[in-house]
Motif scaffolding. Sequence first.
Motif, mmCIF file in Angstrom:
data_model
loop_
_atom_site.group_PDB
_atom_site.id
_atom_site.type_symbol
_atom_site.label_atom_id
_atom_site.label_comp_id
_atom_site.label_asym_id
_atom_site.label_seq_id
_atom_site.Cartn_x
_atom_site.Cartn_y
_atom_site.Cartn_z
ATOM 1 N N GLU A 178 0.822 -1.217 0.000
ATOM 2 C CA GLU A 178 0.000 0.000 0.000
ATOM 3 C C GLU A 178 0.858 1.270 0.000
ATOM 4 O O GLU A 178 0.630 2.185 0.777
ATOM 5 C CB GLU A 178 -0.927 0.006 1.228
ATOM 6 C CG GLU A 178 -2.040 -1.002 1.184
ATOM 7 C CD GLU A 178 -3.068 -0.724 0.095
ATOM 8 O OE1 GLU A 178 -3.069 0.385 -0.464
ATOM 9 O OE2 GLU A 178 -3.844 -1.635 -0.214
ATOM 10 N N THR A 179 1.827 1.310 -0.880
ATOM 11 C CA THR A 179 2.754 2.443 -0.929
ATOM 12 C C THR A 179 2.297 3.533 -1.888
ATOM 13 O O THR A 179 2.489 4.724 -1.630
ATOM 14 C CB THR A 179 4.160 1.946 -1.328
ATOM 15 O OG1 THR A 179 4.633 1.061 -0.317
ATOM 16 C CG2 THR A 179 5.136 3.094 -1.479
ATOM 17 N N THR A 180 1.668 3.170 -2.989
ATOM 18 C CA THR A 180 1.346 4.155 -4.019
ATOM 19 C C THR A 180 0.302 5.164 -3.560
ATOM 20 O O THR A 180 0.181 6.229 -4.154
ATOM 21 C CB THR A 180 0.851 3.466 -5.307
ATOM 22 O OG1 THR A 180 -0.245 2.593 -4.996
ATOM 23 C CG2 THR A 180 1.970 2.647 -5.928
ATOM 24 N N THR A 181 -0.446 4.857 -2.508
ATOM 25 C CA THR A 181 -1.484 5.786 -2.052
ATOM 26 C C THR A 181 -0.906 7.088 -1.512
ATOM 27 O O THR A 181 -1.620 8.084 -1.418
ATOM 28 C CB THR A 181 -2.352 5.138 -0.948
ATOM 29 O OG1 THR A 181 -1.508 4.690 0.114
ATOM 30 C CG2 THR A 181 -3.138 3.970 -1.509
ATOM 31 N N VAL A 182 0.375 7.104 -1.125
ATOM 32 C CA VAL A 182 0.978 8.347 -0.619
ATOM 33 C C VAL A 182 1.939 8.962 -1.633
ATOM 34 O O VAL A 182 2.596 9.961 -1.334
ATOM 35 C CB VAL A 182 1.721 8.108 0.718
ATOM 36 C CG1 VAL A 182 0.775 7.598 1.767
ATOM 37 C CG2 VAL A 182 2.905 7.165 0.542
ATOM 38 N N LEU A 183 2.028 8.377 -2.829
ATOM 39 C CA LEU A 183 2.942 8.886 -3.842
ATOM 40 C C LEU A 183 2.212 9.762 -4.859
ATOM 41 O O LEU A 183 1.056 9.505 -5.206
ATOM 42 C CB LEU A 183 3.622 7.730 -4.580
ATOM 43 C CG LEU A 183 4.517 6.799 -3.752
ATOM 44 C CD1 LEU A 183 5.096 5.710 -4.655
ATOM 45 C CD2 LEU A 183 5.618 7.558 -3.042
ATOM 46 N N SER A 184 2.902 10.778 -5.332
ATOM 47 C CA SER A 184 2.385 11.601 -6.417
ATOM 48 C C SER A 184 2.464 10.825 -7.717
ATOM 49 O O SER A 184 2.988 9.705 -7.773
ATOM 50 C CB SER A 184 3.215 12.882 -6.535
ATOM 51 O OG SER A 184 4.543 12.559 -6.941
ATOM 52 N N HIS A 185 1.976 11.432 -8.792
ATOM 53 C CA HIS A 185 2.051 10.779 -10.103
ATOM 54 C C HIS A 185 3.499 10.464 -10.459
ATOM 55 O O HIS A 185 3.814 9.350 -10.915
ATOM 56 C CB HIS A 185 1.438 11.694 -11.172
ATOM 57 C CG HIS A 185 1.582 11.172 -12.566
ATOM 58 N ND1 HIS A 185 0.813 10.144 -13.057
ATOM 59 C CD2 HIS A 185 2.443 11.519 -13.571
ATOM 60 C CE1 HIS A 185 1.176 9.877 -14.305
ATOM 61 N NE2 HIS A 185 2.155 10.699 -14.644
ATOM 62 N N THR A 186 4.401 11.423 -10.192
ATOM 63 C CA THR A 186 5.820 11.213 -10.491
ATOM 64 C C THR A 186 6.395 10.077 -9.647
ATOM 65 O O THR A 186 7.135 9.225 -10.141
ATOM 66 C CB THR A 186 6.617 12.503 -10.237
ATOM 67 O OG1 THR A 186 6.084 13.554 -11.046
ATOM 68 C CG2 THR A 186 8.091 12.307 -10.569
ATOM 69 N N GLY A 187 6.031 10.066 -8.359
ATOM 70 C CA GLY A 187 6.511 9.016 -7.464
ATOM 71 C C GLY A 187 6.014 7.644 -7.878
ATOM 72 O O GLY A 187 6.757 6.648 -7.820
ATOM 73 N N ARG A 188 4.765 7.574 -8.313
ATOM 74 C CA ARG A 188 4.203 6.295 -8.756
ATOM 75 C C ARG A 188 4.919 5.792 -10.007
ATOM 76 O O ARG A 188 5.231 4.601 -10.116
ATOM 77 C CB ARG A 188 2.707 6.434 -9.039
ATOM 78 C CG ARG A 188 1.868 6.652 -7.790
ATOM 79 C CD ARG A 188 0.397 6.649 -8.084
ATOM 80 N NE ARG A 188 -0.380 6.979 -6.893
ATOM 81 C CZ ARG A 188 -1.674 6.768 -6.755
ATOM 82 N NH1 ARG A 188 -2.352 6.212 -7.743
ATOM 83 N NH2 ARG A 188 -2.304 7.094 -5.651
#
Length: 506
Positions: A178-188
Amino acid sequence: MEIIKNGKNEKPLIRVEKLSKHFGVTIALNEVSFEIPKGVICGLVGENGSGKSTFASIFAGIIEETKGEIYFEDKLWKPCDVLEAQKNGVAMIVQETGTIENITVAENIFLGQEMLFSNGLFISRKKMFAAAQEILDDLEISSFRADTPTHRLDMQGRKLVEIAKAMYWKPKVFTVDETTTVLSHTGRQLLYSLMKKLTNNGTTVIFISHDLEELEEQCDIISVLRDGEFVGTLKREEFDTDRLKQMMIGRNLEGNYYHADDEGYSDEVVLRAENITTLEDLLCFNIELHKGEVLGIGGLSDCGMHTLGKALFGAEKVLDGKVNLGDGTVIDNTKTAVEHKMGYMSKNRDKESLALNATVKENIVSIAHDVNRMFGPIISFKKEAGYAKKQIKDLSIKCASPNHLVSTLSGGNKQKIVFGKWMGVDSQIIIMDCPTRGVDIGVKAAMYKLIYDMKKSGKSILLISEELPELIGMSDRIIIMRDGEISAEIQRSEGFNEQKLIDAMI
């Protein structure tokens, strides 16, 4: 299970046989058996409490199983701790914060491995920073440096530190919980690219997410757990959203669970910010929230929307301007906000909305002293017990008892407790910052219904969200923020669409 990837017949890297985990009377995993091949992205999906994170934590050496076996590379796998797992090629990004605040990025990356940089009796911080910076550069992480104090980073930054730390171990298995829920588009995009690169080099990625669209786009196979039991695994050619939903919840779920009607809202303003300026993010910002309105706030992760939510609740110092209710009451601290029936649900649930080492009951009643008062300052324990049980029942919170520790619950049940805190005291205005982060589709549907029911009863919701479908589906009006300012304001009657919102964000 064998699948064909890159022209090769891949045999299982991980074999799970009758794995069980009990937390007291709670059964998190019940004789689960399944296999994960080498060199694939394996999605792991299920409702909150299905056992996904429990399995991942056992495999990563965080907790021990109750019974059953895991075989890794055809050998019995039973790491005594996380460090042993990491040394043998198993790294995991945990669902919540996995960094220490009061040390640097480099010290977090090499936590427990400081002797790698020893120079006699001393640790060479220069060498440590250089090694950490090399990892960050390889990952193309440029938003901070290795010598940056971790407490200066937002949630996305800290997750990127965890990813960098995992990559140091050159893992054979990389678990993303469940990491992508706190990432921006760039982070994802950075994470997706990394996962593809790893699997092309033979690493297996276990990808835990509640976003079915994301799973279908990124994964080679998807395995489903339900109520602690293994349901089945689908190959890419078998992916179907409705089928996955049915496997997850054991019944058909209607596809459209958003607020679909344009019922409008009152002209009455219940909360207003006038020219507010904060230390960071906001400069002379104005906004109004109306009675019976769901006002959506969206934007990229650094646009200022999360700071706005805190400032409106009195949790972020306003240097200039003011926040006031419809009756003129100035909100400049959280005590005043709560006394005037305002609520706030933080994006950082575990750190800012819950006391993890307290019980379900203690969390639910924490702001309900007036409701459960017997006389004067005396609180009725009997009233508190009944009050907590009602919220547990009304919100279907899965726990062994009201005295169950919150730290042992799934993300969805934790979030239900946060909802219960504010609904129990009949909050009239609730600021919700990413309220469905890390919850499954069943819990999402229940939360959306709660929000819609609150709106219909005249309550006002400020919905801050990084999910465009959520903003479009639930809002009466959407404000898009960019660089601390309003970039666009759109009414539901004007028609919402993702492209219009994205254009306003960038």
